[in-house]
Design a protein around this motif. Structure first.
Motif, PDB file in Angstrom:
ATOM      1  N   GLN A  89      -4.489  10.870   6.547  1.00 50.79           N
ATOM      2  CA  GLN A  89      -5.478  10.129   5.758  1.00 50.79           C
ATOM      3  C   GLN A  89      -4.910   9.707   4.410  1.00 50.79           C
ATOM      4  N   ASP A  90      -4.115  10.584   3.798  1.00 48.19           N
ATOM      5  CA  ASP A  90      -3.480  10.230   2.526  1.00 48.19           C
ATOM      6  C   ASP A  90      -2.503   9.066   2.706  1.00 48.19           C
ATOM      7  N   LEU A  91      -1.752   9.074   3.800  1.00 52.69           N
ATOM      8  CA  LEU A  91      -0.826   7.978   4.078  1.00 52.69           C
ATOM      9  C   LEU A  91      -1.594   6.689   4.306  1.00 52.69           C
ATOM     10  N   TYR A  92      -2.703   6.776   4.997  1.00 57.09           N
ATOM     11  CA  TYR A  92      -3.534   5.592   5.229  1.00 57.09           C
ATOM     12  C   TYR A  92      -4.001   4.998   3.903  1.00 57.09           C
ATOM     13  N   ARG A  93      -4.496   5.834   3.026  1.00 51.02           N
ATOM     14  CA  ARG A  93      -4.985   5.341   1.737  1.00 51.02           C
ATOM     15  C   ARG A  93      -3.851   4.734   0.909  1.00 51.02           C
ATOM     16  N   MET A  94      -2.674   5.337   0.986  1.00 54.37           N
ATOM     17  CA  MET A  94      -1.535   4.811   0.248  1.00 54.37           C
ATOM     18  C   MET A  94      -1.141   3.432   0.774  1.00 54.37           C
ATOM     19  N   LEU A  95      -1.177   3.265   2.080  1.00 55.92           N
ATOM     20  CA  LEU A  95      -0.841   1.971   2.671  1.00 55.92           C
ATOM     21  C   LEU A  95      -1.890   0.925   2.349  1.00 55.92           C
ATOM     22  N   ARG A  96      -3.153   1.304   2.343  1.00 60.02           N
ATOM     23  CA  ARG A  96      -4.204   0.354   1.996  1.00 60.02           C
ATOM     24  C   ARG A  96      -4.040  -0.149   0.563  1.00 60.02           C
ATOM     25  N   ASP A  97      -3.456   0.691  -0.287  1.00 63.15           N
ATOM     26  CA  ASP A  97      -3.242   0.337  -1.693  1.00 63.15           C
ATOM     27  C   ASP A  97      -1.746   0.140  -1.949  1.00 63.15           C
ATOM     28  N   LEU A  98      -1.095  -0.553  -1.010  1.00 62.35           N
ATOM     29  CA  LEU A  98       0.365  -0.628  -0.960  1.00 62.35           C
ATOM     30  C   LEU A  98       0.982  -1.134  -2.265  1.00 62.35           C
ATOM     31  N   GLU A  99       0.369  -2.103  -2.897  1.00 61.43           N
ATOM     32  CA  GLU A  99       0.966  -2.717  -4.079  1.00 61.43           C
ATOM     33  C   GLU A  99       0.977  -1.791  -5.291  1.00 61.43           C
ATOM     34  N   CYS A 100       0.332  -0.646  -5.177  1.00 56.21           N
ATOM     35  CA  CYS A 100       0.259   0.293  -6.301  1.00 56.21           C
ATOM     36  C   CYS A 100       1.127   1.531  -6.087  1.00 56.21           C
ATOM     37  N   THR A 101       2.028   1.472  -5.125  1.00 55.41           N
ATOM     38  CA  THR A 101       2.906   2.611  -4.878  1.00 55.41           C
ATOM     39  C   THR A 101       4.340   2.112  -4.805  1.00 55.41           C
ATOM     40  N   SER A 102       5.261   3.017  -4.499  1.00 50.32           N
ATOM     41  CA  SER A 102       6.668   2.652  -4.299  1.00 50.32           C
ATOM     42  C   SER A 102       7.050   2.930  -2.855  1.00 50.32           C
TER      43      SER A 102
END
Length: 451
Positions: A427-440
């Motif tokens: 679920q954490d990976l999913y949320r990170m991918l949904r907000d892709l432009e805000c991560t590295s």
């Protein structure tokens, strides 16, 4: 203008992406990352890991860190494609995301790129491979090439060139090098080699870009020259392309028109329209397996060329069997990779449905516009009492004309990631991918690993 010159111009100065394109790119990246994580546990990946030394900083999703970029791209390409869960494109008659994304993840991690960089590189890579596919994929398909890998390696190289910030000359050399690396024969469908095609395309995308950065040269007419990629792989002459073709790059992006299709089932995309058509009939008429005398499936020549194992003996072969897909549905079994096994294939109720499912060539579906891919499926069901039902499916569920919902996409993603990462980490990976432009990219890849 040579094709490589036009593509290089686009790679250096890509068209802007609107919100729709960004959202579609994120959905495809997210979907394929899920397939990649689940595929990391397959025997074909485990065998390949024995050959890959720890010699770098790149991550293999679901496995670990410390791989060289080429090796990570290869392994992530194999794992992302092995279970046939990755998206498809009508333009390149194959799998657009999985052939390029592993390249971008490996280089993006090594170059410490942002998620926004990854997103733009992905749009560039898929646009190049799919617009190239619109020119040649049908001819590639007719000659027995695996179009996903033959066009995919050029797209992967294009995305890599963008991420590395290559100059114009380097980009042109990168694409020329990639033209000599294309490969993959459809005779290998139904075996481990099909996923190797994709792994090789992704790894060669890395190699082409790195060689070009080091000053390696290639012909700037390697794609459309007299003895170039287009002619040698298709036997046809396409050059010179009109100026409108080059100006059409990113106008619109192919991912938005005609769009990619996100899969519901872990099987060859040429099975999907037929299965969806059968589901449509069942919902209307409440079909029972024991009542069925025949399931007649009419498809184009292009679709039939891919469905090489209608009577499967192995899990890999079952991916190319319409009868097996329908049998899973009719018997209430989950259409997920765990059921692609001889213990399921040879059960009497499964064999019955496989045996009554027959494929036929429908000439009316040949030669349709490229936007329609391999074309529709026409399915007829004849019952033992003589009743007949039939319907046509133009596009599969998951295509932009009949998209799966965000909720269904999330459910598919979590079903792929939970067995490897656990529910919470998935679920954490999913949320990170949904907000892709805000991560590295580095943070993203760390999240693909089990704790």
């Amino acid at each position: 203008m040579a094709m490589i010159e036009g593509l290089a111009q686009f790679i250096q100065h890509p068209a802007s992406m609107d919100r729709k394109v960004r959202e579609l790119c994120i959905r495809s990246i997210l979907d394929t990352m899920g397939a990649m994580v689940l595929g990391s546990r397959t025997p074909v990946v485990n065998r390949a890991l024995k050959l890959m030394p720890l010699s770098g900083r790149a991550t293999v999703a679901g496995v670990g860190q410390g791989f060289g970029a080429r090796d990570a791209a290869f392994l992530n390409g194999v794992s992302g494609h092995e279970l046939e869960l990755d998206d498809t494109s009508s333009s390149n008659l194959g799998h657009p995301t999985v052939a390029v994304l592993p390249t971008l993840l490996a280089l993006g991690e090594e170059q410490d790129c942002s998620g926004a960089d990854l997103l733009q590189a992905f749009a560039v890579a898929t646009e190049v491979e799919c617009k190239l596919g619109r020119v040649c994929a049908r001819a590639l398909h007719e000659r027995g090439w695996h179009a996903s890998s033959v066009t995919g390696v050029v797209g992967a190289a294009a995305g890599a060139a963008y991420l590395l910030g290559l100059n114009r000359e380097q980009i042109e050399n990168c694409l020329g090098l990639a033209a000599s690396m294309a490969s993959g024969v459809r005779e290998n469908f139904g075996t481990d080699a099909k996923s190797v095609h994709i792994g090789k395309a992704a790894a060669d995308g890395v190699l082409a870009a790195l060689l070009a950065r080091e000053g390696y040269t290639a012909s700037h007419t390697a794609l459309d020259g007299k003895e170039g990629y287009l002619y040698e792989y298709t036997g046809q002459r396409f050059a010179p392309l009109p100026g409108e073709w080059y100006r059409g790059l990113g106008q619109p992006y192919d991912i938005a028109s005609p769009g990619f299709a996100i899969k519901q089932y872990p099987s060859c995309s040429s099975t999907h329209r037929a299965v969806d058509a059968f589901v449509d009939l069942d919902r209307a008429h409440h079909l029972q397996a024991e009542d069925i005398a025949e399931i007649r499936v009419e498809l184009s020549a292009a679709a039939l060329r891919e469905l090489v194992t209608p009577d499967p003996k192995t899990g890999d072969e079952a991916k190319f069997s319409v009868g097996f897909q329908i049998a899973l549905y009719l018997t209430g079994r989950d259409n997920m990779p765990a059921n692609y096994a001889p213990a399921i294939i040879f059960r009497p109720e499964i064999q019955h449905i496989i045996g009554v499912t027959r494929l036929y060539h429908a000439e009316r579906y040949d030669g349709l516009p490229v936007d329609m891919g391999v074309g529709p499926a026409f399915v007829s069901v004849t019952l033992r009492d003589g009743r007949e039902y039939h319907t046509e499916r133009i596009y599969p569920v998951g295509h932009l004309t009949d998209p799966i919902s965000d909720r269904a996409l999330e459910e598919k993603f979590l079903r792929c990631t939970a067995p490897v990462l656990g529910e919470a980490r998935g679920q954490d990976l999913y949320r990170m991918l949904r907000d892709l432009e805000c991560t590295s990219v580095a943070a993203l890849m760390r999240q693909t690993l089990p704790i």
